[in-house]
Design an enzyme around this catalytic site. Structure first.
Site, short mmCIF file in Angstrom:
data_model
loop_
_atom_site.label_atom_id
_atom_site.label_comp_id
_atom_site.label_asym_id
_atom_site.label_seq_id
_atom_site.Cartn_x
_atom_site.Cartn_y
_atom_site.Cartn_z
N CYS A 166 -31.50 -10.32 64.70
CA CYS A 166 -32.05 -9.83 63.43
C CYS A 166 -33.47 -10.33 63.23
O CYS A 166 -33.73 -11.53 63.35
CB CYS A 166 -31.16 -10.29 62.28
SG CYS A 166 -31.82 -9.90 60.65
N CYS B 221 -31.91 -1.29 60.00
CA CYS B 221 -31.15 -2.53 59.77
C CYS B 221 -31.70 -3.66 60.61
O CYS B 221 -31.89 -3.51 61.81
CB CYS B 221 -29.69 -2.36 60.18
SG CYS B 221 -28.86 -1.03 59.38
N CYS C 174 -31.91 0.08 49.99
CA CYS C 174 -31.53 -1.14 50.70
C CYS C 174 -32.49 -2.23 50.22
O CYS C 174 -33.70 -2.12 50.41
CB CYS C 174 -31.66 -0.89 52.20
SG CYS C 174 -31.33 -2.35 53.20
N CYS D 214 -29.37 -15.23 62.72
CA CYS D 214 -28.69 -14.32 63.66
C CYS D 214 -29.72 -13.90 64.72
O CYS D 214 -30.83 -13.51 64.39
CB CYS D 214 -28.14 -13.10 62.92
SG CYS D 214 -26.95 -13.56 61.64
N GLU E 209 -39.24 -6.65 51.83
CA GLU E 209 -39.24 -5.21 51.99
C GLU E 209 -38.00 -4.59 51.34
O GLU E 209 -36.94 -5.22 51.28
CB GLU E 209 -39.29 -4.84 53.48
CG GLU E 209 -40.61 -5.24 54.07
CD GLU E 209 -40.74 -4.96 55.55
OE1 GLU E 209 -41.87 -4.96 56.04
OE2 GLU E 209 -39.71 -4.75 56.23
N CYS F 206 -34.74 -15.67 56.11
CA CYS F 206 -33.30 -15.91 56.05
C CYS F 206 -32.98 -17.16 56.86
O CYS F 206 -33.59 -17.42 57.90
CB CYS F 206 -32.55 -14.72 56.64
SG CYS F 206 -30.74 -14.85 56.48
N1 SAH Z 1 -27.35 -11.28 55.51
C1 SAH Z 1 -26.58 -10.09 55.31
C2 SAH Z 1 -27.45 -8.84 55.23
C3 SAH Z 1 -28.17 -8.61 56.52
S1 SAH Z 1 -28.85 -7.04 56.94
C4 SAH Z 1 -25.57 -9.93 56.42
O1 SAH Z 1 -25.65 -10.67 57.38
O2 SAH Z 1 -24.70 -9.08 56.31
C5 SAH Z 1 -27.54 -5.91 56.97
C6 SAH Z 1 -26.87 -5.66 58.33
O3 SAH Z 1 -27.80 -5.39 59.38
C7 SAH Z 1 -26.06 -6.86 58.80
O4 SAH Z 1 -24.81 -6.39 59.22
C8 SAH Z 1 -26.85 -7.35 59.97
O5 SAH Z 1 -26.06 -8.08 60.87
C9 SAH Z 1 -27.36 -6.06 60.55
N2 SAH Z 1 -28.45 -6.22 61.50
C10 SAH Z 1 -29.32 -7.24 61.58
N3 SAH Z 1 -30.18 -7.04 62.60
C11 SAH Z 1 -29.85 -5.87 63.18
C12 SAH Z 1 -30.36 -5.13 64.25
N4 SAH Z 1 -31.41 -5.56 64.93
N5 SAH Z 1 -29.76 -3.96 64.57
C13 SAH Z 1 -28.73 -3.49 63.85
N6 SAH Z 1 -28.19 -4.15 62.81
C14 SAH Z 1 -28.74 -5.32 62.46
#
Ligand code: SAH
Length: 353
Positions: A122, A334, A108, A119, A95, A115
């Site tokens: 996420c 995000c 974005c 995390c 996406e 991934c």
């Molecule tokens: N792999 C990269 C990009 C991830 S997405 C990274 O870890 O930075 C970009 C941001 O969104 C990251 O800071 C990630 O931690 C955050 N993110 C992921 N899931 C989220 C959620 N459910 N709510 C808010 N932010 C989130």
């Protein structure tokens, strides 16, 4: 029938070689490159300045887009658009999101389908790893949105960990930046990483002008181990050293991302630990209330707790911003970009017409 390669898989030197091989003068490859990356051509017929025979040859040899549009959705307020792009021969898809603000438009984009970083909060992390995107497929997401109007910023914050697909991500950045193509300013791009220390060090040495954001979310190893399993490999002390190296070597500010999770990382104890960890590092902290995802029980911090967390950082002189959440009604927020392996979003998107 042989499947045609995507023109976007070629670097500029590779395109030059193909065109030379066809017995065409060198300026033809420059015309094609400009047409693809500057004028966003999607068909050989768009190249009115090329001779018929060359247009036909282009068409016979290449497709202009390697991914197919599976669906596209727009938020109710009309300011956020999400597209689902998939591989023709697979169920997998990624996406990309376009967000319009008063004075800027941000894309974005994704670097991986799924991934491997896992995390907990996420949605993409909850899917597991699917595959890497090529540089062309990363750039293609930007080209997809090109007809919708000018873009001021590009953030590598979609699906995947950009530093876990390092080469393709850097090639994509260089291609977006190429003055003979899109000419998109490096300073208007931001890479976000979960905190892969060796790649932060490499990125530091390579001196690209691209902004760097690190997803922190916790300032004690105990909590960060739980939220971001990668912390077990690269704990906070090692991460801090890499971030300090980046700031010292590049003279640039670094950003930290912090998703505020109610009762988990939004207390003043974590704010204090964060301030201590940052010390005098030149940085900016982006606070964003957690976006809900299917595989994680946590909730967004209530407004007052978020405000108190921010105030506590500000009182210690740490620049920070409390972000507003966008595109929630189309799950474009995000960490919500989770097209499952089957490519079916949780709620149906409008079919692309
Ligand atoms: N792999 C990269 C990009 C991830 S997405 C990274 O870890 O930075 C970009 C941001 O969104 C990251 O800071 C990630 O931690 C955050 N993110 C992921 N899931 C989220 C959620 N459910 N709510 C808010 N932010 C989130």
């Amino acid at each position: 029938m042989t499947t045609r390669a995507s023109l976007l898989e070629l670097s500029r030197p590779q395109l030059e070689a193909v065109v030379a091989d066809w017995g065409e003068p060198a300026y033809r490859s420059a015309q094609i490159w400009k047409g693809v990356y500057h004028r966003h051509a999607t068909r050989a017929e768009d190249f009115t300045s090329l001779p018929q025979a060359l247009r036909r040859r282009l068409d016979e040899s290449f497709v202009f887009r390697g991914l197919e549009v599976r669906a596209e959705a727009r938020s109710r307020d009309g300011h956020t658009t999400k597209v689902l792009l998939g591989w023709p021969s697979e169920d997998r898809a990624v996406e990309a999101v376009r967000m319009e603000y008063a004075r800027r438009t941000t894309l974005c984009i994704s670097t991986q389908a799924g991934c491997a970083m896992a995390c907990s909060f996420c949605a993409t992390g909850q899917m597991g790893f699917g595959r890497n995107l090529s540089a062309g497929e990363i750039v293609e997401q930007v080209l997809h949105f090109a007809p919708q109007g000018p873009v001021t910023n590009i953030v590598f914050m979609g699906m995947g960990e950009p530093f876990h697909n390092y080469e393709a991500t850097m090639e994509a950045i260089d291609r977006l930046n190429d003055p003979q193509g899109m000419g998109f300013g490096a300073r208007r791009m931001t890479i976000s990483t979960v905190g892969l220390v060796p790649q932060i060090e490499r990125f530091t040495q390579e001196r690209r002008q691209v902004n760097l954001a690190v997803s922190l979310h916790a300032a004690t190893d105990e909590l960060r181990d739980q939220l971001l399993p990668v912390n077990r490999k690269y704990p906070l002390a090692a991460l801090l050293e890499a971030c300090r190296g980046y700031v010292a070597f590049t003279g640039r500010r670094i950003s930290f991302e912090w998703a505020l999770i109610h009762g988990v990382n939004d207390g003043l104890d974590q704010a204090g630990a964060l301030a201590a960890w940052i010390g005098d590092l030149t940085c900016h902290v982006n606070l964003i209330p957690l976006n809900p995802t299917g595989g994680y029980m946590g909730a967004a911090s209530p407004r007052e707790r978020a405000a108190a967390f921010r105030a506590s950082l500000q009182a210690r002189g740490i620049p920070c911003t409390l972000r507003v959440r966008r595109g929630l009604d189309i799950e474009a927020g995000c960490g919500q970009l989770a097209t499952r392996a089957a490519g079916s979003p949780r709620r149906p998107l409008h079919r692309a017409g």
